[in-house]
Design a protein around this motif. Structure first.
Motif, PDB file in Angstrom:
ATOM      1  N   UNK A 149     -18.718  23.118 -29.727  1.00  0.00           N
ATOM      2  CA  UNK A 149     -18.494  21.848 -29.190  1.00  0.00           C
ATOM      3  C   UNK A 149     -18.013  21.942 -28.035  1.00  0.00           C
ATOM      4  N   UNK A 150     -18.296  20.803 -27.623  1.00  0.00           N
ATOM      5  CA  UNK A 150     -17.465  20.028 -25.725  1.00  0.00           C
ATOM      6  C   UNK A 150     -15.762  19.302 -25.796  1.00  0.00           C
ATOM      7  N   UNK A 151     -15.564  20.328 -25.256  1.00  0.00           N
ATOM      8  CA  UNK A 151     -14.036  19.196 -25.437  1.00  0.00           C
ATOM      9  C   UNK A 151     -14.541  18.468 -24.034  1.00  0.00           C
ATOM     10  N   UNK A 152     -13.097  17.157 -24.292  1.00  0.00           N
ATOM     11  CA  UNK A 152     -13.175  16.185 -23.595  1.00  0.00           C
ATOM     12  C   UNK A 152     -12.265  15.937 -23.003  1.00  0.00           C
ATOM     13  N   UNK A 153     -12.217  15.588 -21.891  1.00  0.00           N
ATOM     14  CA  UNK A 153     -11.696  15.777 -20.546  1.00  0.00           C
ATOM     15  C   UNK A 153     -10.683  14.690 -20.182  1.00  0.00           C
ATOM     16  N   UNK A 154      -9.091  14.781 -20.258  1.00  0.00           N
ATOM     17  CA  UNK A 154      -8.798  13.893 -20.517  1.00  0.00           C
ATOM     18  C   UNK A 154      -8.609  12.561 -19.630  1.00  0.00           C
ATOM     19  N   UNK A 155      -8.312  11.004 -20.152  1.00  0.00           N
ATOM     20  CA  UNK A 155      -8.865  10.416 -18.874  1.00  0.00           C
ATOM     21  C   UNK A 155      -7.638   9.817 -17.835  1.00  0.00           C
ATOM     22  N   UNK A 156      -7.402   9.762 -16.934  1.00  0.00           N
ATOM     23  CA  UNK A 156      -6.055   9.221 -16.589  1.00  0.00           C
ATOM     24  C   UNK A 156      -5.619   8.340 -16.679  1.00  0.00           C
ATOM     25  N   UNK A 157      -4.874   7.087 -17.595  1.00  0.00           N
ATOM     26  CA  UNK A 157      -4.165   6.535 -17.970  1.00  0.00           C
ATOM     27  C   UNK A 157      -4.328   5.293 -16.373  1.00  0.00           C
ATOM     28  N   UNK A 158      -4.530   4.187 -16.399  1.00  0.00           N
ATOM     29  CA  UNK A 158      -4.681   3.283 -14.991  1.00  0.00           C
ATOM     30  C   UNK A 158      -3.155   2.204 -15.653  1.00  0.00           C
ATOM     31  N   UNK A 159      -2.447   2.142 -14.252  1.00  0.00           N
ATOM     32  CA  UNK A 159      -1.280   1.206 -14.361  1.00  0.00           C
ATOM     33  C   UNK A 159      -1.281   0.540 -13.236  1.00  0.00           C
ATOM     34  N   UNK A 160      -0.482  -0.239 -12.533  1.00  0.00           N
ATOM     35  CA  UNK A 160      -0.125  -1.197 -11.955  1.00  0.00           C
ATOM     36  C   UNK A 160       0.699  -0.964 -10.915  1.00  0.00           C
ATOM     37  N   UNK A 161       0.654  -1.540  -9.604  1.00  0.00           N
ATOM     38  CA  UNK A 161       1.898  -1.678  -8.586  1.00  0.00           C
ATOM     39  C   UNK A 161       2.849  -2.674  -9.026  1.00  0.00           C
ATOM     40  N   UNK A 162       3.763  -2.272  -8.704  1.00  0.00           N
ATOM     41  CA  UNK A 162       5.287  -3.108  -9.942  1.00  0.00           C
ATOM     42  C   UNK A 162       5.939  -3.724  -8.309  1.00  0.00           C
ATOM     43  N   UNK A 163       6.082  -2.783  -7.968  1.00  0.00           N
ATOM     44  CA  UNK A 163       6.818  -2.980  -6.709  1.00  0.00           C
ATOM     45  C   UNK A 163       6.198  -2.490  -4.873  1.00  0.00           C
ATOM     46  N   UNK A 164       6.409  -2.140  -3.659  1.00  0.00           N
ATOM     47  CA  UNK A 164       6.859  -1.895  -2.877  1.00  0.00           C
ATOM     48  C   UNK A 164       7.659  -2.158  -1.447  1.00  0.00           C
ATOM     49  N   UNK A 165       6.863  -0.836  -0.592  1.00  0.00           N
ATOM     50  CA  UNK A 165       8.145  -0.740   0.481  1.00  0.00           C
ATOM     51  C   UNK A 165       7.756  -0.959   1.893  1.00  0.00           C
ATOM     52  N   UNK A 166       8.120  -1.712   2.820  1.00  0.00           N
ATOM     53  CA  UNK A 166       7.466  -2.134   4.498  1.00  0.00           C
ATOM     54  C   UNK A 166       8.162  -1.402   5.348  1.00  0.00           C
ATOM     55  N   UNK A 167       7.447  -1.290   6.545  1.00  0.00           N
ATOM     56  CA  UNK A 167       7.615  -0.705   7.556  1.00  0.00           C
ATOM     57  C   UNK A 167       8.963  -1.540   7.763  1.00  0.00           C
ATOM     58  N   UNK A 168       9.132  -0.824   9.349  1.00  0.00           N
ATOM     59  CA  UNK A 168      10.104  -2.029   9.811  1.00  0.00           C
ATOM     60  C   UNK A 168       9.111  -3.279  10.314  1.00  0.00           C
ATOM     61  N   UNK A 169       7.568  -2.849  11.052  1.00  0.00           N
ATOM     62  CA  UNK A 169       7.281  -4.273  11.708  1.00  0.00           C
ATOM     63  C   UNK A 169       6.510  -4.881   9.773  1.00  0.00           C
ATOM     64  N   UNK A 170       6.540  -4.910   8.836  1.00  0.00           N
ATOM     65  CA  UNK A 170       6.385  -6.001   7.630  1.00  0.00           C
ATOM     66  C   UNK A 170       4.989  -5.079   6.629  1.00  0.00           C
TER      67      UNK A 170
END
Length: 82
Positions: free
Chosen positions: A1-22
Motif C-alpha cells: 500500500x502506497x503512503x500518500x504524501x502530505x500535501x502542504x496547506x495553502x495560506x494567504x499573505x496578510x501583511x507586508x514590509x516595504x523597502x525605502x523605495x516603497x
C-alpha cells in the motif's frame, strides 16, 4: 500500500514590509510565517499562497502580484505593515 504524501496547506499573505523605495520586500502569512521576496515568490509559484500569483515583468524577471478579484482590500499593496 502506497503512503500518500502530505500535501502542504495553502495560506494567504496578510501583511507586508516595504523597502525605502516603497516596493514590497517581505511578506507574512496567516500562519505567522515570514518570507523574504524570493521565498515568497517560490511559495507563490508552488501554489501555496492563495491570494497571489507569479508573473514575468517587462524586465524579464519573475514578480508577485495579487489575485485580481476586483476587491481593493486583497491588493498586495494594501496589506497591513508588519
Amino acid at each position: 500500500m502506497k503512503k500518500e504524501k502530505s500535501k502542504k496547506q495553502s495560506t494567504k499573505f496578510v501583511a507586508a514590509r516595504r523597502n525605502s523605495d516603497g516596493t514590497l520586500s517581505e511578506f507574512k502569512d496567516a500562519e505567522g510565517n515570514t518570507y523574504d521576496y524570493e521565498q515568497a515568490l517560490e511559495a507563490v509559484e508552488q501554489g501555496l499562497i492563495e491570494n497571489a500569483l507569479p508573473f514575468t515583468g517587462r524586465d524579464g524577471a519573475r514578480h508577485i502580484r495579487g489575485v485580481n478579484d476586483g476587491d481593493e482590500s486583497t491588493n498586495l499593496r494594501n496589506l497591513k505593515e508588519f
